[in-house]
Design a protein around this motif. Structure first.
Motif, mmCIF file in Angstrom:
data_model
loop_
_atom_site.group_PDB
_atom_site.id
_atom_site.type_symbol
_atom_site.label_atom_id
_atom_site.label_comp_id
_atom_site.label_asym_id
_atom_site.label_seq_id
_atom_site.Cartn_x
_atom_site.Cartn_y
_atom_site.Cartn_z
ATOM 1 N N MET A 183 2.699 9.017 -67.471
ATOM 2 C CA MET A 183 1.439 9.327 -66.804
ATOM 3 C C MET A 183 0.605 10.236 -67.696
ATOM 4 S SD MET A 183 0.872 11.144 -63.086
ATOM 5 C CE MET A 183 1.658 12.656 -63.624
ATOM 6 N N LEU A 193 2.994 -1.761 -61.580
ATOM 7 C CA LEU A 193 2.327 -0.923 -60.581
ATOM 8 C C LEU A 193 3.090 -0.909 -59.271
ATOM 9 C CD1 LEU A 193 -1.410 -1.950 -61.157
ATOM 10 C CD2 LEU A 193 -0.358 0.246 -61.749
ATOM 11 N N SER A 240 6.125 -0.691 -58.846
ATOM 12 C CA SER A 240 7.283 0.203 -58.930
ATOM 13 C C SER A 240 6.909 1.662 -58.709
ATOM 14 C CB SER A 240 7.957 0.063 -60.296
ATOM 15 O OG SER A 240 7.144 0.603 -61.331
ATOM 16 N N LEU A 241 5.612 1.974 -58.659
ATOM 17 C CA LEU A 241 5.156 3.350 -58.525
ATOM 18 C C LEU A 241 5.166 3.790 -57.063
ATOM 19 C CD1 LEU A 241 2.058 3.294 -60.927
ATOM 20 C CD2 LEU A 241 4.435 3.845 -61.484
ATOM 21 N N ASN A 242 5.394 5.082 -56.850
ATOM 22 C CA ASN A 242 5.253 5.603 -55.494
ATOM 23 C C ASN A 242 3.758 5.761 -55.191
ATOM 24 O OD1 ASN A 242 4.265 8.235 -56.290
ATOM 25 N ND2 ASN A 242 6.369 8.806 -56.805
ATOM 26 N N GLU A 253 1.779 8.180 -57.434
ATOM 27 C CA GLU A 253 1.680 7.687 -58.811
ATOM 28 C C GLU A 253 0.704 6.521 -58.904
ATOM 29 O OE1 GLU A 253 6.233 8.633 -60.414
ATOM 30 O OE2 GLU A 253 5.779 6.754 -59.372
ATOM 31 N N LEU A 254 0.702 5.666 -57.897
ATOM 32 C CA LEU A 254 -0.211 4.531 -57.892
ATOM 33 C C LEU A 254 -1.659 4.994 -57.789
ATOM 34 C CD1 LEU A 254 -0.708 1.497 -57.860
ATOM 35 C CD2 LEU A 254 -0.340 1.529 -55.379
ATOM 36 N N ALA A 281 -2.678 6.164 -61.190
ATOM 37 C CA ALA A 281 -2.855 5.046 -62.124
ATOM 38 C C ALA A 281 -4.173 4.316 -61.866
ATOM 39 C CB ALA A 281 -1.681 4.072 -62.010
ATOM 40 N N ARG A 316 6.719 -5.944 -54.512
ATOM 41 C CA ARG A 316 7.908 -5.103 -54.492
ATOM 42 C C ARG A 316 9.010 -5.727 -53.646
ATOM 43 N NH1 ARG A 316 5.806 -1.022 -52.187
ATOM 44 N NH2 ARG A 316 4.895 -0.175 -54.095
#
Length: 273
Positions: free
Chosen positions: A1, A151, A153-155, A158-159, A162, A190
């Protein structure tokens, strides 16, 4: 990140960041760049840009030409150090070759960097396409099957970061997607374990991608097959190619686990002459 420079803290070295900015600006131009163009692209004063250029020229990463400045092949050292450090991409390429031979479609592996994906391995096929993809190239994550897998896979936090991060890719998506729609799609990706895009990044190109996982089950990269819409419909892409892609993803993930458990060989230093 990626962290904002304003929030980086007192240990942040601005001079290094400016040097990286100078090297990055060459990635957006295929031609030599003048000092003025480099200063404009990086937002640096001409005197600052000149000092950085001269430093990189002394180190062998930039050279002066008649039209201005260009990077030298030595910059590849900066990227291949990561690529070759684990050896996984060399092993992965063997599986990509098998996948390409079985599908007659290009196959690639990418990792997430901010709001972009960066290609780390690729095996192409000789086809007439207007968008040429190479190792090291950036593309907008939200418009690619590879990026959507990563993307997903991000929480949520975090998303959000991003999606709020500006793209550093020079390629604009052919068809942009609303972020609320994207979040809903990422939840589906997911759950099912793979992503599909149809002419979202570039007209006439569709792709299917699957995750690569480490020993803890975390996604560290994604692998895809990209096909021309004129050659392959969505049914063939998902019914025939997707199972082959999922098998290759499992093989690459297994290689990654085995490689991470392998003992690291040490090389004794040579005695002084």
């Amino acid at each position: 990140m990626t962290v904002s420079r304003d929030d980086a803290g007192p240990d942040f070295v601005e001079a290094i960041a400016r040097g990286v900015d100078v090297l990055r600006c060459f990635g957006e131009s295929r031609s030599p760049m003048t000092l003025s163009e480099i200063a404009t692209a990086t937002g640096l004063a001409r005197a600052t840009a000149r000092r950085i250029i001269l430093t990189f020229e002394h180190l062998g990463y930039i050279r002066a030409v008649a039209e201005g400045y260009t990077v030298t092949p030595r910059v590849l050292e900066l990227g291949t150090a990561h690529t070759l450090s684990s050896g996984i991409w060399e092993l992965a390429r063997l599986h990509l070759i098998d996948l390409v031979q079985a599908t007659n479609q290009a196959a690639s592996i990418a990792q997430l960097d901010g709001s972009d994906i960066i290609y780390v391995a690729r095996v192409a096929v000789p086809k007439m396409v207007t968008l040429v993809v190479t190792v090291g190239m950036r593309l907008p994550a939200e418009s690619t099957a590879l990026g959507k897998v990563l993307l997903s896979s991000l929480n949520p936090d975090e998303l959000d970061v991003a999606l709020a991060t500006p793209h550093r890719s020079a390629v604009a998506p052919f068809r942009a997607q609303d972020h609320d729609e994207l979040r809903a799609e990422l939840r589906e990706i997911r759950a099912r374990g793979w992503a599909l895009t149809d002419e979202e990044l570039h007209p006439g190109v569709r792709s299917v991608a699957a995750p690569l996982r480490n020993g803890e089950g975390a996604i560290f990269a994604a692998v895809n097959i990209a096909a021309l819409a004129s050659e392959m419909d969505l049914t063939e892409l998902t019914d025939r190619c997707l199972p082959l892609l999922l098998r290759a993803a499992g093989q690459i993930s297994a290689d990654h686990v085995l490689l991470s458990k392998a003992p690291v060989a040490t090389v004794a230093s040579e005695p002084p002459l």
